[in-house]
Write an enzyme that holds these catalytic residues in place. Structure first.
Site, PDB file in Angstrom:
ATOM      1  CB  SER A 117      -0.893   0.006   1.241  1.00 59.19           C
ATOM      2  OG  SER A 117      -1.597   1.241   1.333  1.00 59.19           O
ATOM      3  CE1 TYR A 139      -4.079  -2.241   4.602  1.00 58.49           C
ATOM      4  CE2 TYR A 139      -3.799   0.127   4.286  1.00 58.49           C
ATOM      5  CZ  TYR A 139      -3.839  -1.156   3.767  1.00 58.49           C
ATOM      6  OH  TYR A 139      -3.632  -1.364   2.426  1.00 58.49           O
ATOM      7  CE  LYS A 143      -1.637  -4.431   2.887  1.00 61.12           C
ATOM      8  NZ  LYS A 143      -1.719  -5.650   2.057  1.00 61.12           N
TER       9      LYS A 143
END
Length: 201
Positions: A117, A139, A143
């Site tokens: 991402s 989140y 990643k």
């Protein structure tokens, strides 16, 4: 050529699977349907299960010894949920991802394409691949952590990995075989459309 796509019943994974099939690349999908949709894997080779399930991964490779690479699209992706449930996000996106890599290496799968991402970059204008990294949510940090894992694993094992970092993917498969399927989107375009319909800035 044949590839394993984890999370292949989800928004990104199902679109990647369709693109592979369009190019003559056979796909094997692994998805537990926690966010994916069964109709997105209709007509495709599909195993329902978890990426950390070593026995299932072994079975997939035993039944498909010609798998050439794995595309890792299985992850939790909702930023507000990651803030509310960080342990869940680290378990799903990092811990289970580590288990998957171990299962892949054990089965001789040495190519891994990771759906990462652009959220791992420091917020700002004009972001490039060399921009500084500063993930701003649990989140995004999962990643970034997993990219670090991949770097270390690739340095110490035969595994070779590439991370794709992208922003707010939108739309659907050009043939309308799949697309985003959520009532209250959290990605940028969906939030803007909802705001427009509700008369908010």
């Amino acid at each position: 050529m044949k590839v394993l796509i984890t999370g292949g019943a989800g928004f990104i994974g199902s679109t990647v699977a369709a693109a592979c099939l369009d190019e003559g690349i056979d796909v094997v999908v692994l998805d537990n349907l926690s966010a994916g949709r069964a109709e997105f894997v209709e007509g495709r080779t599909w195993y329902r299960g978890d990426i950390a399930d070593g026995e299932l991964i072994d079975r997939i490779f035993a039944e498909h010894p010609d798998i050439h690479a794995t595309v890792g699209c299985a992850a939790k992706i909702v930023v507000p949920e990651s803030v509310a449930r960080p342990l869940h996000y680290y378990t799903e996106n990092v811990t289970k991802g580590l288990a998957l890599l171990g299962h892949l290496v054990r089965n001789g799968c040495e190519r891994f394409l990771f759906s990462s991402s652009a959220a791992i970059y420091e917020p700002g204008q004009g972001i490039t691949e060399s921009s500084p990294l500063r993930p701003a949510s649990p989140y995004a940090r999962t990643k970034a952590h997993f990219e670090n894992v991949l770097e270390d694993v690739a340095a110490g094992t035969p595994l070779r990995a590439v991370s794709l970092r992208y922003f707010n993917p939108i739309g659907c498969d050009p043939e309308f075989r799949s697309g985003l399927q959520v009532r209250r989107p959290t990605h940028a375009l969906g939030v803007m459309i909802d705001a427009f319909h509700e008369g908010r800035p």
